[in-house]
Motif scaffolding. Structure first.
Motif, short mmCIF file in Angstrom:
data_model
loop_
_atom_site.label_atom_id
_atom_site.label_comp_id
_atom_site.label_asym_id
_atom_site.label_seq_id
_atom_site.Cartn_x
_atom_site.Cartn_y
_atom_site.Cartn_z
N GLY A 15 -11.11 14.21 -33.46
CA GLY A 15 -11.11 15.10 -32.16
C GLY A 15 -11.43 14.34 -31.16
O GLY A 15 -12.42 13.21 -31.21
N LEU A 16 -10.99 14.40 -29.81
CA LEU A 16 -11.13 13.62 -28.63
C LEU A 16 -11.89 14.46 -27.56
O LEU A 16 -10.97 15.49 -27.08
CB LEU A 16 -10.12 12.72 -28.30
CG LEU A 16 -10.20 12.04 -26.90
CD1 LEU A 16 -11.49 10.76 -27.23
CD2 LEU A 16 -8.78 11.30 -26.71
N ASP A 23 -8.62 19.60 -22.10
CA ASP A 23 -9.08 20.50 -23.14
C ASP A 23 -10.42 20.05 -23.78
O ASP A 23 -10.54 20.28 -24.97
CB ASP A 23 -7.89 20.71 -24.03
CG ASP A 23 -7.48 19.33 -24.66
OD1 ASP A 23 -7.95 18.24 -24.22
OD2 ASP A 23 -6.94 19.36 -25.74
N ALA A 24 -11.06 19.23 -23.32
CA ALA A 24 -12.33 18.48 -23.66
C ALA A 24 -13.22 19.38 -24.18
O ALA A 24 -13.87 19.44 -25.25
CB ALA A 24 -13.06 17.44 -22.89
N GLU A 29 -15.90 22.79 -28.82
CA GLU A 29 -16.25 24.01 -29.40
C GLU A 29 -15.42 23.96 -30.59
O GLU A 29 -15.95 24.54 -31.74
CB GLU A 29 -15.59 25.11 -28.45
CG GLU A 29 -15.88 26.50 -28.96
CD GLU A 29 -17.51 26.74 -29.11
OE1 GLU A 29 -17.87 27.62 -29.96
OE2 GLU A 29 -18.38 26.20 -28.34
N ASP A 30 -14.22 23.47 -30.65
CA ASP A 30 -13.33 23.60 -32.14
C ASP A 30 -14.07 22.59 -33.16
O ASP A 30 -13.94 23.04 -34.31
CB ASP A 30 -11.98 22.98 -31.79
CG ASP A 30 -11.02 24.05 -31.22
OD1 ASP A 30 -11.62 24.84 -30.95
OD2 ASP A 30 -10.08 23.35 -30.48
N PHE A 31 -14.92 21.63 -32.69
CA PHE A 31 -15.34 20.62 -33.77
C PHE A 31 -16.62 21.44 -34.50
O PHE A 31 -16.97 21.00 -35.45
CB PHE A 31 -16.16 19.69 -32.92
CG PHE A 31 -16.75 18.41 -33.88
CD1 PHE A 31 -15.80 17.54 -34.66
CD2 PHE A 31 -18.26 18.23 -34.05
CE1 PHE A 31 -16.59 16.78 -35.51
CE2 PHE A 31 -18.65 17.33 -34.89
CZ PHE A 31 -17.73 16.57 -35.63
N GLY A 176 -10.30 16.72 -13.74
CA GLY A 176 -11.05 16.92 -15.06
C GLY A 176 -12.17 15.96 -14.87
O GLY A 176 -13.19 15.79 -16.09
N GLU A 177 -12.45 15.16 -14.11
CA GLU A 177 -13.66 13.97 -13.75
C GLU A 177 -14.98 14.57 -13.94
O GLU A 177 -15.20 15.60 -13.49
CB GLU A 177 -13.35 13.10 -12.72
CG GLU A 177 -14.02 11.91 -12.77
CD GLU A 177 -13.97 11.14 -13.81
OE1 GLU A 177 -12.87 10.18 -13.95
OE2 GLU A 177 -14.54 11.04 -14.78
#
Length: 290
Positions: A15-16, A23-24, A29-31, A176-177
């Motif tokens: 994951g990134l 979508d960071a 959350e997915d991790f 998204g910065e």
């Protein structure tokens, strides 16, 4: 890094989460819940990110500030309640081999040794787990205060009102910065940002804390810490610094002689009188060790 891992180890699920990815936040959350092996991130899985399943932390940053590094490794030091018993859980830290990182890792090892010593000093049969009574009091809060800082980096803190304004600008330009990075850009461009001034609670003289009588265990722990300081000072006077080769062995040898003279190890010195004997032996190192 993500590209390298996927090319070198195709079976890995990577994951990134970096500020440039829209979508960071979802990836973070997915991790926690989705099948994933490695999370590659830059200053996002940091303060406040709670994923107790993390058991390996790889540090590739060039920052060597102990507070920054403590927050990084802290992501892997959370106890996983649904996992194995707490004392069977562990964390592996993978880091570059440079002097400042070695110094930080030495600090972590000392913290580990102090924690193990506390466990060894507990009474036989003292409960230490779910369903038991309250554990020994390790420490208590001396001072606490709230701050209006809502974002920060290694160079500047950001107040809540400023953060709200910056986040609004990000939405307007679809950015998204990281907010602290945008604030630095405004500073470099010479655009002043008005921040609401909130009195710092630390500026007011604090009320004297209530005097809480120390338990014998707390007194013993303080004396044992003084013994360690005496040994460190003695070795320093003899030219054996913390970074010197053989320092750990020198500490072991000096501690062994202190224990021999006093008749107790730190684990056995469970009363103030016994701990004082070790302290007197430590202060007399120059006489006993020559």
């Amino acid at each position: 890094m993500k590209k390298y891992l996927e090319e070198r180890y195709p079976a890995l699920r990577v994951g990134l989460a970096v500020s440039s990815e829209t979508d960071a936040a979802q990836t973070l959350e997915d991790f926690k819940h989705q099948p994933m092996d490695i999370l590659v991130t830059v200053r996002m899985a940091f303060i406040g990110y709670d994923c107790p399943q993390i058991t390996v932390v790889g540090i590739l940053t060039n920052y060597r500030h102990s507070g920054h590094l403590s927050q990084l490794v802290g992501r892997g030091l959370r106890v996983w309640k649904e996992g194995p018993p707490p004392r069977e859980q562990s964390c592996v830290i993978v880091a570059p081999d440079d002097p400042k990182m070695e110094e930080f890792l030495r600090y972590l090892r000392e913290e580990e040794q102090q924690g193990l010593a506390i466990i060894e000093r507990r009474e036989p049969g003292e409960p230490d787990g779910p369903g038991g009574t309250v554990q020994e009091e390790i420490s208590y809060i001396d001072k606490a205060y709230a701050t209006n800082t809502r974002a920060s980096d290694n160079e500047r803190n950001m107040e809540a009102s400023t953060l709200t304004m910056i986040e609004g600008l990000k939405v307007a330009v679809d950015s998204g910065e990281d907010a602290t990075k945008l604030l630095r850009l405004l500073d470099l461009a010479g655009l002043a940002v008005q921040e609401q001034v909130v009195p710092d609670p630390r500026s007011a003289p604090p009320a004297p804390p209530p005097q809480v009588p120390k338990t014998e265990r707390q007194q013993v722990a303080e004396i044992n810490a003084k013994v360690k300081d005496e040994i460190t000072s003695y070795l320093h006077l003899r030219g054996v610094s913390v970074k010197a080769p053989g320092y750990e062995q020198a500490v072991t040898n000096a501690t062994g002689r202190v224990n021999s003279v006093a008749g107790y190890t730190s684990a056995e010195a469970d009363t103030v009188d016994k701990a004082d004997r070790r302290l007197r032996a430590a202060k007399a190192l120059s006489r006993y060790l020559g």
